[in-house]
Design a protein around this motif. Structure first.
Motif, PDB file in Angstrom:
ATOM      1  N   SER A   4       0.838  -1.202   0.000  1.00 50.14           N
ATOM      2  CA  SER A   4       0.000   0.000   0.000  1.00 50.14           C
ATOM      3  C   SER A   4       0.872   1.251   0.000  1.00 50.14           C
ATOM      4  O   SER A   4       2.063   1.198   0.324  1.00 50.14           O
ATOM      5  N   THR A  27      -0.283   0.027  -4.192  1.00 51.37           N
ATOM      6  CA  THR A  27      -1.743   0.065  -4.281  1.00 51.37           C
ATOM      7  C   THR A  27      -2.313   1.186  -3.428  1.00 51.37           C
ATOM      8  O   THR A  27      -1.693   1.634  -2.459  1.00 51.37           O
ATOM      9  N   ASN A  28      -3.492   1.605  -3.788  1.00 56.18           N
ATOM     10  CA  ASN A  28      -4.275   2.555  -3.003  1.00 56.18           C
ATOM     11  C   ASN A  28      -5.663   1.958  -2.873  1.00 56.18           C
ATOM     12  O   ASN A  28      -6.371   1.805  -3.871  1.00 56.18           O
ATOM     13  N   ARG A  29      -6.023   1.563  -1.666  1.00 57.14           N
ATOM     14  CA  ARG A  29      -7.302   0.896  -1.400  1.00 57.14           C
ATOM     15  C   ARG A  29      -7.449  -0.360  -2.252  1.00 57.14           C
ATOM     16  O   ARG A  29      -8.457  -0.569  -2.918  1.00 57.14           O
ATOM     17  N   ASN A  30      -6.390  -1.146  -2.293  1.00 57.51           N
ATOM     18  CA  ASN A  30      -6.317  -2.435  -3.004  1.00 57.51           C
ATOM     19  C   ASN A  30      -6.402  -2.315  -4.523  1.00 57.51           C
ATOM     20  O   ASN A  30      -6.651  -3.298  -5.209  1.00 57.51           O
TER      21      ASN A  30
END
Length: 97
Positions: A4, A27-30
């Motif tokens: 993340s 990633t950002n919020r999966n």
């Protein structure tokens, strides 16, 4: 490996070390938002992209030179003359009125 944004901030030096082995997905919020790669990997891929783009440009340029138009209309002289005559004809509708 996927990490993340928050974790990547905390572990930047280890993430850079891992990127030397294989690309690291951030990633950002999966959802994947970025990929961290080594400078060598990036340079190799940029060279390939530039070569392909230049090759396409050269092929298009060669085709343009091979099939260059004879005048600004893109038609040869005979077709251009008949086109010019077509524009100079009188209006058939106005002649009958």
């Amino acid at each position: 490996m996927s990490i993340s944004i928050a974790q990547s901030r905390q572990q930047l030096s280890s993430l850079i070390a891992l990127a030397q082995q294989q690309p690291q997905f951030i990633t950002n919020r999966n959802k994947p938002v970025a990929v961290l790669v080594s400078a060598d990997y990036f340079a190799r891929n940029q060279a390939g992209v530039h070569t392909e783009a230049q090759s396409l440009f050269d092929r298009v340029k060669g085709l343009r030179e091979k099939f260059a138009p004879q005048d600004d209309t893109g038609l040869d002289a005979a077709a251009s003359a008949s086109r010019q005559n077509a524009w100079q004809r009188g209006n058939a509708f106005s002649d009958t009125v």
